[in-house]
Each structure stands twice: as C-alpha cells, then as structure tokens.
Scaffold this active site. Structure first.
Site, PDB file in Angstrom:
ATOM      1  N   ARG A  38       0.832  -1.208   0.000  1.00  0.00           N
ATOM      2  CA  ARG A  38       0.000   0.000   0.000  1.00  0.00           C
ATOM      3  C   ARG A  38       0.868   1.261   0.000  1.00  0.00           C
ATOM      4  O   ARG A  38       0.705   2.142  -0.833  1.00  0.00           O
ATOM      5  CB  ARG A  38      -0.941  -0.017   1.215  1.00  0.00           C
ATOM      6  CG  ARG A  38      -1.819   1.196   1.319  1.00  0.00           C
ATOM      7  CD  ARG A  38      -2.717   1.091   2.527  1.00  0.00           C
ATOM      8  NE  ARG A  38      -1.943   0.951   3.783  1.00  0.00           N
ATOM      9  CZ  ARG A  38      -2.491   0.905   4.983  1.00  0.00           C
ATOM     10  NH1 ARG A  38      -3.803   0.957   5.111  1.00  0.00           N
ATOM     11  NH2 ARG A  38      -1.734   0.780   6.062  1.00  0.00           N
ATOM     12  N   SER A 133       3.537 -21.179   8.243  1.00  0.00           N
ATOM     13  CA  SER A 133       4.189 -21.197   9.549  1.00  0.00           C
ATOM     14  C   SER A 133       5.701 -21.190   9.415  1.00  0.00           C
ATOM     15  O   SER A 133       6.246 -21.711   8.447  1.00  0.00           O
ATOM     16  CB  SER A 133       3.778 -22.440  10.342  1.00  0.00           C
ATOM     17  OG  SER A 133       4.532 -22.491  11.535  1.00  0.00           O
ATOM     18  N   LYS A 187      -3.853 -24.501  10.293  1.00  0.00           N
ATOM     19  CA  LYS A 187      -2.793 -23.600  10.761  1.00  0.00           C
ATOM     20  C   LYS A 187      -3.142 -23.062  12.148  1.00  0.00           C
ATOM     21  O   LYS A 187      -2.278 -22.929  13.016  1.00  0.00           O
ATOM     22  CB  LYS A 187      -2.598 -22.445   9.765  1.00  0.00           C
ATOM     23  CG  LYS A 187      -1.723 -21.299  10.267  1.00  0.00           C
ATOM     24  CD  LYS A 187      -0.301 -21.763  10.490  1.00  0.00           C
ATOM     25  CE  LYS A 187       0.696 -20.773  11.032  1.00  0.00           C
ATOM     26  NZ  LYS A 187       0.380 -19.452  11.407  1.00  0.00           N
ATOM     27  N   HIS A 190      -2.455 -25.761  14.580  1.00  0.00           N
ATOM     28  CA  HIS A 190      -0.988 -25.821  14.679  1.00  0.00           C
ATOM     29  C   HIS A 190      -0.505 -24.793  15.702  1.00  0.00           C
ATOM     30  O   HIS A 190       0.294 -25.092  16.586  1.00  0.00           O
ATOM     31  CB  HIS A 190      -0.370 -25.563  13.307  1.00  0.00           C
ATOM     32  CG  HIS A 190       1.082 -25.174  13.341  1.00  0.00           C
ATOM     33  ND1 HIS A 190       1.509 -23.925  13.726  1.00  0.00           N
ATOM     34  CD2 HIS A 190       2.199 -25.882  13.054  1.00  0.00           C
ATOM     35  CE1 HIS A 190       2.818 -23.882  13.676  1.00  0.00           C
ATOM     36  NE2 HIS A 190       3.273 -25.045  13.272  1.00  0.00           N
ATOM     37  N   ASN A 191      -1.011 -23.568  15.595  1.00  0.00           N
ATOM     38  CA  ASN A 191      -0.591 -22.531  16.539  1.00  0.00           C
ATOM     39  C   ASN A 191      -1.050 -22.845  17.955  1.00  0.00           C
ATOM     40  O   ASN A 191      -0.327 -22.580  18.914  1.00  0.00           O
ATOM     41  CB  ASN A 191      -1.157 -21.172  16.119  1.00  0.00           C
ATOM     42  CG  ASN A 191      -0.389 -20.571  14.956  1.00  0.00           C
ATOM     43  OD1 ASN A 191       0.249 -21.287  14.196  1.00  0.00           O
ATOM     44  ND2 ASN A 191      -0.451 -19.267  14.803  1.00  0.00           N
ATOM     45  N   ARG A 292      -1.158 -17.792  29.662  1.00  0.00           N
ATOM     46  CA  ARG A 292      -0.649 -16.523  29.124  1.00  0.00           C
ATOM     47  C   ARG A 292      -1.494 -15.369  29.639  1.00  0.00           C
ATOM     48  O   ARG A 292      -0.964 -14.302  29.994  1.00  0.00           O
ATOM     49  CB  ARG A 292      -0.679 -16.533  27.589  1.00  0.00           C
ATOM     50  CG  ARG A 292       0.371 -17.431  26.989  1.00  0.00           C
ATOM     51  CD  ARG A 292       0.580 -17.091  25.517  1.00  0.00           C
ATOM     52  NE  ARG A 292       1.391 -18.109  24.856  1.00  0.00           N
ATOM     53  CZ  ARG A 292       1.852 -18.004  23.624  1.00  0.00           C
ATOM     54  NH1 ARG A 292       1.571 -16.939  22.893  1.00  0.00           N
ATOM     55  NH2 ARG A 292       2.580 -18.963  23.092  1.00  0.00           N
TER      56      ARG A 292
HETATM   57  P1  ATR Z   1       3.983  -7.450  10.363  1.00  0.00           P
HETATM   58  O1  ATR Z   1       3.394  -7.943  11.664  1.00  0.00           O
HETATM   59  O2  ATR Z   1       4.883  -8.435   9.688  1.00  0.00           O
HETATM   60  O3  ATR Z   1       4.538  -6.048  10.415  1.00  0.00           O
HETATM   61  P2  ATR Z   1       1.245  -6.997   9.599  1.00  0.00           P
HETATM   62  O4  ATR Z   1       1.104  -5.957  10.643  1.00  0.00           O
HETATM   63  O5  ATR Z   1       0.501  -8.287   9.712  1.00  0.00           O
HETATM   64  O6  ATR Z   1       2.766  -7.336   9.326  1.00  0.00           O
HETATM   65  O7  ATR Z   1       0.889  -6.359   8.187  1.00  0.00           O
HETATM   66  C1  ATR Z   1       1.365  -5.122   7.819  1.00  0.00           C
HETATM   67  C2  ATR Z   1       1.113  -5.023   6.305  1.00  0.00           C
HETATM   68  O8  ATR Z   1      -0.274  -4.883   6.056  1.00  0.00           O
HETATM   69  C3  ATR Z   1       1.786  -3.819   5.693  1.00  0.00           C
HETATM   70  O9  ATR Z   1       2.259  -4.217   4.445  1.00  0.00           O
HETATM   71  C4  ATR Z   1       0.631  -2.845   5.567  1.00  0.00           C
HETATM   72  O10 ATR Z   1       0.787  -1.901   4.550  1.00  0.00           O
HETATM   73  P3  ATR Z   1       1.478  -0.483   4.873  1.00  0.00           P
HETATM   74  O11 ATR Z   1       2.950  -0.710   4.795  1.00  0.00           O
HETATM   75  O12 ATR Z   1       0.996   0.409   3.775  1.00  0.00           O
HETATM   76  O13 ATR Z   1       1.014  -0.034   6.219  1.00  0.00           O
HETATM   77  C5  ATR Z   1      -0.489  -3.788   5.204  1.00  0.00           C
HETATM   78  N1  ATR Z   1      -1.806  -3.219   5.412  1.00  0.00           N
HETATM   79  C6  ATR Z   1      -2.410  -2.981   6.585  1.00  0.00           C
HETATM   80  N2  ATR Z   1      -3.646  -2.478   6.378  1.00  0.00           N
HETATM   81  C7  ATR Z   1      -3.827  -2.416   5.050  1.00  0.00           C
HETATM   82  C8  ATR Z   1      -4.911  -2.003   4.196  1.00  0.00           C
HETATM   83  N3  ATR Z   1      -6.074  -1.590   4.708  1.00  0.00           N
HETATM   84  N4  ATR Z   1      -4.725  -2.053   2.868  1.00  0.00           N
HETATM   85  C9  ATR Z   1      -3.568  -2.489   2.350  1.00  0.00           C
HETATM   86  N5  ATR Z   1      -2.515  -2.913   3.085  1.00  0.00           N
HETATM   87  C10 ATR Z   1      -2.651  -2.877   4.413  1.00  0.00           C
END
Ligand code: ATR
Length: 484
Positions: A38, A133, A187, A190-191, A292
């Site tokens: 995005r 995973s 999955k 699994h978690n 937890r």
């Molecule tokens: P992590 O935990 O690995 O950081 P996450 O929080 O599960 O990942 O996902 C974050 C991802 O979701 C990012 O790529 C985010 O995009 P941005 O970098 O632009 O923030 C994407 N993301 C979250 N909400 C979104 C939405 N409404 N539309 C498109 N992408 C979205």
C-alpha cells in the site's frame, strides 16, 4: 513495463517482514516476483535492500501489479488479518479476471476464509486461504505451508509453493489440506498446539529453576541434552538458546530481566473457541492460553503475589527427591503432557474436518509439520507412523508406539504433579493433561452424577446402563422412575 518484458509467475501484496521475506524466497528460487505494498516506501525498501537477490517487478498501484502477473494470475496477500485482508482481496478481485487466484497467506480466521472463498468464487475467481508457519526465518528460507481452497487451484499453485517450502528428506512441507477454510483451520490448530508445547517447556523450566534450584545456564544444558532424545525439536533447541543468553546491560541471565507476561496474537484463543464449538477437549491448549492470560494480569498478580495462603509447602530436598531423578521425571512429564496436547489438537482437526467435510488427512499434517514450522520435531515422524498404522485411531495415545512410551512416562508424570503441588509451583498443563489422561482411562466418570443432578433440577432425563430408553425420576414426587 514494455510489452516484451517478462511477466511474474507470482505476486506478493503486503511487504512487511513476512511478505518481503516470502517474496525474496520466491525470487531466490528463480521465480519472477511481482511486489506491491500500500505504501510504496516498503516496496522501495525491498528493492533497495534485496532487489539484486532475484527478479522482482515492483508496482506502485494494484492495477499495475495485477498487469505484471502472468495468467492465471497468482497473488499472495500478506497483510494484517481482518479488515485489511478484506480490503486487499476486494482491490485485487476488482483488477483480476476469471480464473485468477488470490491467496491469503496471513493468519486469517478459518470462518472468514470460508466466507471469502464463497464471495470470490461468485466473482469467477479462485481463493485460497493458506496457513504459513515458520515466522520470518521460515518465510525466507522455507516455511511449512497449509493451503486450502479448491483442488484445481492447488494444481496451479502446488509447484510454486513446493519450490519455496521447507523440505524434509526430499518431501516438501506443503500439501493441499482441503477445500475452503481447511488450510487456515489447520494452521490455527498448529498454533494452538504451539502454545501448549511452549507452555509445557515453560512448566519444566519453572520446576527445574524454582523446584530443583538450577541456574538458567544449567537448565540450558539440560535442554540441550533433552534435544538429543525423544523431545528433539525446534522449540526445545531455542529454549536452550534463550536460557543461555546473558543480558549485556546487567550481566544477569536474560530470562531474569524479561517481564514474565506472555503476549498472544489470538490464534491460540481461536483454537480453543473452535474446540468449544466442536465439543473437543483441548485442555492442554486451553490451559496454555489461560496461563498466558494469567501471566499478563498484572494488577491481579500485584495484589495476589505473597498475599494468598500457600498452605504448608515443602522442598524437593525434604521430600527426599534426588535431583537427577527429578530432572528425568520432569522430562518425562513434559513428554507425556506434550503427547496429550498433540493428541487433543489432532482430535480437533479430525472434528473440524468432519464438521466441514474437508477430508483432511492427519498424515499430511504430521508430514508437513516436520519442517519449516515452529512445532517441527522428530516426534512428528512418530505421529505420521501412528496414522499410517491406523488412520482411524480413536486417540493418538492409543497408538501402540505412544502407548508404549506412556508406559515408561506415567509414573514420572504422577510424581512430578505430586511434587509440584507439594512445593507450590504452578503446572497447569502437566496437571490438567494428567487429569485428562486419567479421565480417558476411568471406567466410571462423575458424569453419572451430573446426569442425576440435571434430571433433578431440570428433568433433563438420563439413560440407564442396564436397559434401553430414556428415564426420569419423579424427584419432587414419590421418587419413582418413569420412562420419559
Ligand atoms: P507485520 O506484523 O509483519 O509487520 P502486519 O502488521 O501483519 O505485518 O501487516 C502489515 C502489512 O499490512 C503492511 O504491508 C501494511 O501496509 P502499509 O505498509 O501500507 O502499512 C499492510 N496493510 C495494513 N492495512 C492495510 C490495508 N487496509 N490495505 C492495504 N494494506 C494494508
């Protein structure tokens, strides 16, 4: 892009840690990978830092991204579960054409996956919910992948996913799990199993540390030894690593400066909720999720620590327990409790598969979980063998191999539960797993009494052991029995 430029075999949407690592994994395996996020800054960062690792096609818009994919287009979504995933699915579906495949590789709730698959199928596209995973490291170097969705999507996806999955003895850690939500359900469980596995390791640590009085460094060595036997697994291996770590700032064992409040992102809780709906006792996972929650209840703990009567506690020494024997007993209690947690998790998968007609083969899971994922362990080979021997075994605990193992574990398990209780150390999964085990063994359960109580206050009736039919006692009358 020029007309002649190569199209991408696969695309990844969402380039946070998991997404960018997965994209890199595809690129390392020789695939041309379309990437989109995005906010373009993440795409740019991936190109700047890793663009030379393979062939990437970065896009600034979703339309451009879709146009850069070969047909049938295959795009994996790696964004936050929930509304963000829905938003991205809809953007992709608007830009895609019939026959294209949208893969959700996030930790989505399986009921969302079932809904999305229906919605997407109505638009002539294919939707695959795939559990992935292995954390960041797995995404980059080989995760375990659990794809659901229609079988025909697997034909188009299988080779691609096999090329990036972990591999054990020549077998890739990915297979088609079943239709619609099957992959994400599996999955999720699994978690849940992972929660229980981590908790039993935690309970063993607790007993060795605060019961046997061992130092983290000594316990680390113990776990290293355990990792050479039946407990050989990734989680035991990293436990030894964590326990040997010394905090640079204080010189103390790192474990002693980490706040003892465990976080969770929700998949353990989902596993328990689904199990409640299916009527499957997953006591190990349930206790692990509650443990937890309790650890994080800081206000309650601040009020209760040192402020509730302990009763008369004793020490292992005054119980005359030899330390080496105790350590071995704890190892066996861990093993037995872990066995119960896995048996329960597989029961839940069996029940979920029956409920939704997924046709999940438990052998597939035992096979693909051997590598890439967090619960990877030698032990899973045994589970696969158990289901090879008898795919319909009523409980994994009844498999001849595991039954034999239990014979050698159960005395130690009981001793540990008794000793932990006497020294006042919490062992929610060790203890509840033993109770579950004894419940399975019990010839008579107090459920007869519960039926009596239910009949007394609510005329809920009961069955008799000696004849067919449904009965009710006239509790407020003359207490004769009538056939209901
Ligand atoms: P992590 O935990 O690995 O950081 P996450 O929080 O599960 O990942 O996902 C974050 C991802 O979701 C990012 O790529 C985010 O995009 P941005 O970098 O632009 O923030 C994407 N993301 C979250 N909400 C979104 C939405 N409404 N539309 C498109 N992408 C979205």
């Amino acid at each position: 892009m020029t007309e002649n430029s190569k199209l991408a075999e696969i695309g990844v949407v969402g380039l946070a840690v998991m997404g960018s690592n997965l994209a890199r994994n595809f690129a390392h395996k020789g695939h041309t990978v379309a990437v989109y996020n995005r906010s373009f800054s993440k795409t740019q960062a991936l190109m700047d830092n890793h663009g030379s690792e393979g062939t990437f096609i970065p896009s600034e818009t979703i339309e451009e991204f879709v146009a850069s994919l070969e047909k049938p287009r295959r795009a994996i979504i790696m964004v936050q579960a929930g509304p963000a995933t829905d938003a991205v699915i809809n953007q992709l579906a608007d830009a895609m054409e019939e026959g294209d495949i949208i893969i959700d590789g996030g930790n989505s709730l399986y009921t969302d996956t079932i809904r999305r698959e229906k919605e997407i199928a109505e638009r002539g596209l294919n939707f695959v919910g795939a559990g992935i995973s292995g954390g960041e490291e797995g995404a980059l170097n080989g995760p375990a992948i659990m794809p659901g969705g229609p079988a025909k999507s697997w034909e188009a996806l299988g080779p691609l996913l096999e090329s990036i999955a972990a591999n054990v003895d020549g077998t890739p850690c990915v297979t088609h799990i079943g239709p619609d939500g099957a992959g994400h359900f599996v999955k999720m469980v699994h978690n849940g199993i992972e929660y229980a596995d981590m908790q039993v390791i935690g309970e063993a640590y607790q007993l060795l540390r605060y019961g046997a009085g061992m130092t983290p460094a000594e316990i680390s060595e113990t776990f290293k030894t355990w990792n050479e036997g039946d407990l050989d697994s990734y989680l035991i291996e990293i436990t030894a690593e964590v326990l040997s770590q010394v905090d640079a700032e204080t010189g103390k064992p790192l474990i002693d400066v980490i706040v003892d409040a465990a976080g969770q992102k929700g998949t353990g809780r989902w596993t328990v909720k689904a199990a409640l709906d299916l009527g499957i006792p997953v006591t190990g996972i349930g206790e692990a999720v509650f443990a937890r929650a309790l650890s994080g209840a800081s206000a309650q703990r601040a009020a209760t620590v040192g402020n509730l009567p302990s009763g008369e506690l004793t020490t292992l020494e005054s119980l005359g327990v030899d330390k080496a024997t105790f350590v071995e007993d704890v190892r066996r209690a861990l093993y037995a409790s872990k066995l119960v947690a896995y048996a329960q998790g597989f029961d839940e998968i069996k029940a979920g598969s029956a409920e939704y007609n997924w046709g999940v083969d438990p052998r597939d899971l035992a096979t693909i979980w051997r590598g890439g994922c967090i619960i990877r362990a030698k032990f899973l080979n045994r589970i696969r063998e158990a289901y090879d021997t008898n795919p319909d075994v009523e409980s994994l605990l009844l498999d001849p191999y595991f039954k034999g193992e239990l014979e050698g574990l159960v005395d130690s398990w009981r001793r540990v539960v008794i000793a932990a209780t006497q020294i006042g150390q919490p062992i929610p999964v060790f203890a509840s797993s033993l109770s579950y085990y004894d419940s399975l063994r019990a010839e008579r359960l107090p459920a007869a009494l519960i039926q009596g109580q239910r009949d007394f206050f609510g005329a809920h009736t009961y069955k008799r052991v000696d004849k067919e039919g449904t009965f009710h006692t006239l509790w407020s009358g003359d207490r004769t029995e009538i056939e209901a």
